[in-house]
Design a protein around this motif. Sequence first.
Motif, PDB file in Angstrom:
ATOM      1  N   LEU A 135      18.208  21.080 -20.459  1.00 16.72           N
ATOM      2  CA  LEU A 135      18.536  21.485 -19.090  1.00 16.72           C
ATOM      3  C   LEU A 135      19.217  20.338 -18.356  1.00 16.72           C
ATOM      4  O   LEU A 135      20.179  20.555 -17.601  1.00 16.72           O
ATOM      5  N   GLY A 136      18.734  19.133 -18.583  1.00 14.48           N
ATOM      6  CA  GLY A 136      19.355  17.970 -17.943  1.00 14.48           C
ATOM      7  C   GLY A 136      20.803  17.818 -18.353  1.00 14.48           C
ATOM      8  O   GLY A 136      21.668  17.489 -17.526  1.00 14.48           O
ATOM      9  N   SER A 137      21.104  18.061 -19.608  1.00 12.03           N
ATOM     10  CA  SER A 137      22.486  17.975 -20.093  1.00 12.03           C
ATOM     11  C   SER A 137      23.351  19.044 -19.440  1.00 12.03           C
ATOM     12  O   SER A 137      24.508  18.789 -19.066  1.00 12.03           O
ATOM     13  N   THR A 138      22.783  20.270 -19.306  1.00 10.81           N
ATOM     14  CA  THR A 138      23.527  21.357 -18.658  1.00 10.81           C
ATOM     15  C   THR A 138      23.867  20.995 -17.222  1.00 10.81           C
ATOM     16  O   THR A 138      25.009  21.179 -16.768  1.00 10.81           O
ATOM     17  N   VAL A 139      22.889  20.476 -16.498  1.00 10.26           N
ATOM     18  CA  VAL A 139      23.098  20.118 -15.094  1.00 10.26           C
ATOM     19  C   VAL A 139      24.092  18.973 -14.974  1.00 10.26           C
ATOM     20  O   VAL A 139      24.979  18.985 -14.102  1.00 10.26           O
ATOM     21  N   GLU A 140      23.971  17.989 -15.828  1.00 13.74           N
ATOM     22  CA  GLU A 140      24.898  16.845 -15.784  1.00 13.74           C
ATOM     23  C   GLU A 140      26.339  17.304 -16.033  1.00 13.74           C
ATOM     24  O   GLU A 140      27.267  16.863 -15.340  1.00 13.74           O
ATOM     25  N   ARG A 141      26.520  18.186 -17.004  1.00 15.10           N
ATOM     26  CA  ARG A 141      27.868  18.687 -17.302  1.00 15.10           C
ATOM     27  C   ARG A 141      28.413  19.493 -16.117  1.00 15.10           C
ATOM     28  O   ARG A 141      29.567  19.315 -15.712  1.00 15.10           O
ATOM     29  N   PHE A 142      27.578  20.344 -15.543  1.00 19.31           N
ATOM     30  CA  PHE A 142      28.004  21.137 -14.392  1.00 19.31           C
ATOM     31  C   PHE A 142      28.342  20.238 -13.211  1.00 19.31           C
ATOM     32  O   PHE A 142      29.334  20.468 -12.499  1.00 19.31           O
ATOM     33  N   ASN A 143      27.537  19.225 -12.981  1.00 18.50           N
ATOM     34  CA  ASN A 143      27.801  18.326 -11.857  1.00 18.50           C
ATOM     35  C   ASN A 143      29.160  17.636 -12.002  1.00 18.50           C
ATOM     36  O   ASN A 143      29.866  17.398 -11.009  1.00 18.50           O
ATOM     37  N   GLY A 144      29.538  17.325 -13.208  1.00 15.95           N
ATOM     38  CA  GLY A 144      30.859  16.750 -13.435  1.00 15.95           C
ATOM     39  C   GLY A 144      31.958  17.726 -13.061  1.00 15.95           C
ATOM     40  O   GLY A 144      32.972  17.349 -12.444  1.00 15.95           O
ATOM     41  N   PHE A 145      31.775  19.008 -13.432  1.00 18.42           N
ATOM     42  CA  PHE A 145      32.751  20.030 -13.041  1.00 18.42           C
ATOM     43  C   PHE A 145      32.812  20.150 -11.520  1.00 18.42           C
ATOM     44  O   PHE A 145      33.900  20.299 -10.938  1.00 18.42           O
ATOM     45  N   ALA A 146      31.642  20.103 -10.864  1.00 21.12           N
ATOM     46  CA  ALA A 146      31.605  20.250  -9.409  1.00 21.12           C
ATOM     47  C   ALA A 146      32.380  19.129  -8.726  1.00 21.12           C
ATOM     48  O   ALA A 146      33.108  19.357  -7.744  1.00 21.12           O
ATOM     49  N   ARG A 147      32.240  17.942  -9.236  1.00 19.26           N
ATOM     50  CA  ARG A 147      32.936  16.810  -8.607  1.00 19.26           C
ATOM     51  C   ARG A 147      34.447  16.876  -8.829  1.00 19.26           C
ATOM     52  O   ARG A 147      35.225  16.479  -7.958  1.00 19.26           O
ATOM     53  N   SER A 148      34.860  17.400  -9.975  1.00 18.73           N
ATOM     54  CA  SER A 148      36.297  17.511 -10.244  1.00 18.73           C
ATOM     55  C   SER A 148      36.904  18.758  -9.619  1.00 18.73           C
ATOM     56  O   SER A 148      38.114  18.833  -9.408  1.00 18.73           O
ATOM     57  N   GLY A 149      36.063  19.750  -9.348  1.00 15.61           N
ATOM     58  CA  GLY A 149      36.549  20.997  -8.766  1.00 15.61           C
ATOM     59  C   GLY A 149      36.997  22.031  -9.765  1.00 15.61           C
ATOM     60  O   GLY A 149      37.489  23.091  -9.386  1.00 15.61           O
ATOM     61  N   VAL A 150      36.825  21.756 -11.041  1.00 12.46           N
ATOM     62  CA  VAL A 150      37.249  22.691 -12.090  1.00 12.46           C
ATOM     63  C   VAL A 150      36.094  22.938 -13.050  1.00 12.46           C
ATOM     64  O   VAL A 150      35.597  21.986 -13.684  1.00 12.46           O
ATOM     65  N   ASP A 151      35.658  24.188 -13.141  1.00  6.35           N
ATOM     66  CA  ASP A 151      34.619  24.563 -14.093  1.00  6.35           C
ATOM     67  C   ASP A 151      35.273  24.740 -15.460  1.00  6.35           C
ATOM     68  O   ASP A 151      35.856  25.778 -15.757  1.00  6.35           O
ATOM     69  N   GLY A 152      35.166  23.716 -16.291  1.00  5.59           N
ATOM     70  CA  GLY A 152      35.834  23.726 -17.580  1.00  5.59           C
ATOM     71  C   GLY A 152      35.240  24.672 -18.588  1.00  5.59           C
ATOM     72  O   GLY A 152      35.866  24.943 -19.626  1.00  5.59           O
ATOM     73  N   ASP A 153      34.060  25.215 -18.310  1.00  7.06           N
ATOM     74  CA  ASP A 153      33.424  26.137 -19.252  1.00  7.06           C
ATOM     75  C   ASP A 153      33.694  27.600 -18.926  1.00  7.06           C
ATOM     76  O   ASP A 153      34.022  28.394 -19.813  1.00  7.06           O
ATOM     77  N   PHE A 154      33.576  27.982 -17.649  1.00  9.75           N
ATOM     78  CA  PHE A 154      33.653  29.405 -17.305  1.00  9.75           C
ATOM     79  C   PHE A 154      34.582  29.722 -16.139  1.00  9.75           C
ATOM     80  O   PHE A 154      34.696  30.878 -15.731  1.00  9.75           O
ATOM     81  N   GLY A 155      35.251  28.725 -15.581  1.00 13.37           N
ATOM     82  CA  GLY A 155      36.251  28.984 -14.547  1.00 13.37           C
ATOM     83  C   GLY A 155      35.695  29.440 -13.218  1.00 13.37           C
ATOM     84  O   GLY A 155      36.390  30.112 -12.453  1.00 13.37           O
ATOM     85  N   ARG A 156      34.477  29.062 -12.901  1.00 10.95           N
ATOM     86  CA  ARG A 156      33.886  29.465 -11.620  1.00 10.95           C
ATOM     87  C   ARG A 156      34.692  28.911 -10.454  1.00 10.95           C
ATOM     88  O   ARG A 156      34.995  27.724 -10.390  1.00 10.95           O
ATOM     89  N   GLY A 157      35.049  29.792  -9.556  1.00 11.08           N
ATOM     90  CA  GLY A 157      35.826  29.399  -8.383  1.00 11.08           C
ATOM     91  C   GLY A 157      37.321  29.499  -8.568  1.00 11.08           C
ATOM     92  O   GLY A 157      38.081  29.241  -7.624  1.00 11.08           O
ATOM     93  N   ASN A 158      37.777  29.899  -9.742  1.00  4.69           N
ATOM     94  CA  ASN A 158      39.228  30.020  -9.964  1.00  4.69           C
ATOM     95  C   ASN A 158      39.819  31.229  -9.262  1.00  4.69           C
ATOM     96  O   ASN A 158      40.973  31.222  -8.845  1.00  4.69           O
ATOM     97  N   SER A 159      39.034  32.309  -9.153  1.00  7.24           N
ATOM     98  CA  SER A 159      39.534  33.564  -8.585  1.00  7.24           C
ATOM     99  C   SER A 159      39.291  33.639  -7.083  1.00  7.24           C
ATOM    100  O   SER A 159      38.305  33.099  -6.556  1.00  7.24           O
ATOM    101  N   ALA A 160      40.180  34.354  -6.399  1.00 10.05           N
ATOM    102  CA  ALA A 160      39.988  34.593  -4.965  1.00 10.05           C
ATOM    103  C   ALA A 160      38.708  35.375  -4.720  1.00 10.05           C
ATOM    104  O   ALA A 160      38.076  35.232  -3.667  1.00 10.05           O
TER     105      ALA A 160
END
Length: 565
Positions: free
Chosen positions: A434-459
């Motif tokens: 779970l810690g690894s999942t959160v750490e990876r997601f936090n990296g996406f949040a800081r960059s603004g791009v969800d590299g796994d599932f594209g969250r936030g890409n669509s209007a």
Amino acid sequence: MTSTEMSSTEMSSTSSFDHTYDVVVVGTGAAGFATALAATDEGLSVLMVESTAKWGGNTAMSGGGMWMPNNPLMRRDGVGDSRQEALAYLEATVGEEGRSTSRERKEAFVDGIDDFVETVEKYGVELVRAPDYADYYPELPGGKIGRGLEVKPFDLKRIGDWWKCCQAPAGLPVKTDDVWLLGRSWVTVSGATRGAQLVGRALSGVVRGKKLAGIGAGFASAMLDVVVQRNGAELWLESPLEDLVIEDDRVVGVRLTRGGRPVTVRATRGVMLAAGGFDHNKEMRRKHHGIDGSPSGAPGNLGAPIEIAARAGAALELMDDAWWGASIAPVGDGESPAFIVSERSFPYSIIVDSRGDRFANESESYVDLGHHMLEHDKDGTYWMISDRRHARRYLRTYAMDPRKNKEMVEAGIMVKADSIDELARKLKIDPARLGSTVERFNGFARSGVDGDFGRGNSAYDRYYGDPTVRPNPCLGPLEKGPFTAFKVVIGDLGTKGGVVTDTEGRALREDGSVIEGLYSAGNNSASVMGRTYPGPGSTIGPAVVFGMRAGRDMAKAQVAVPSAG
């Protein structure tokens, strides 16, 4: 032998019927009211019957929106749309999923929108647009923003005591676009402004001596006001359908139970089955879906009218599908799950499986998320995990009642911890995973791009996001404790499988022939939307259009002549 003891093929004379109407409508949701409105508009007599003690069905409990591309209100507002774009979008999203999603039925839906809008407006029902609500796949060909319609908050006092037996849980002057703005009313000016507008709207109604209600409650009440109180249709509660009456291969009436006694009603023009799906029938859910289900719809949706239609020869489609979505688990067997929409898109939250892994875009359309949950692990446990900012910044509809929160904690549905490691141990998840999942997601949040599932890409994703969070309004790192996990189940807004119908809502047999006198619409029928959800109100939009098309068709139908006795 009494008339009600006879088999349907034995009903052979008018003396066998206790009552006669031109049209009998089974069900009191959007599809039923639209059918009754069209029929009464054509001068036909109508009886509406409801199996439970409360009218309104899923419609009264819903957001009340109708997805209606290329509608008259868009044209009045100068918002660009067209028949061609609407059909292109339907082909891109729905595609071909059987007879219910044929090109002809897609065209019938798009082409029937004007009639519904113009007819309800003729009777004084005020419709408004949800101008900011995007289609659920706006980037696809023909996708748009602002195709949703709803009823302007309606004065419940106009329907008198009928309101007391409405299925709606409450009556508030809420509109569709209020929901997403109110969710972030503590962090954005637009949200705070909308909150003040909602309060002002409610107070204005009180000052004027009105009790205003919007969304599903307002829509259902406005339709009842026109159909029953003004146009004279009758509505019987606690009158479940027992069977169809058939003469010479034509449906000519219904057998009901009313007041504990059998009643047989002739329908000279047709019978509309608009009684919802089978969301609360666990046996049918296990058979067709492989799960018990966690429905958010009306408890009377038990599927009997679908089974009755099938016995009469009607073809069925999409019985393995539903209007899926993620829901917060109910506390007990008698409780309803909390269907979650906006909360999934707010930053500072993720949804993980029982192993602690993300598996989908949390902000995607609810039907897509539901499908992904089913495909990923339909029997598994899911958790929505958030940090303290999610709780402090946003309105979470499932966590507003302190007493309910205490019950959720006691039931293990709501779990809190000061750290992700501690939370993982409480959830019986490997802390490192779970810690690894959160750490990876936090990296996406800081960059603004969800590299796994594209969250936030669509209007569509961003509609429910927080514009003050940058660079992606749907992504915020989970880093500030305490952390909270809510148990998430595979929920739904109703089932979407049922009777196969043609462009006019007429029930079809497997060979494509019409069952004369029998119609179906809404969740009682196989959806023209197939296995997807093109835009806000993709349940109610087709329900009212095909209900109205059916009512118009009944007005043109040949009157059923009683057989010789």
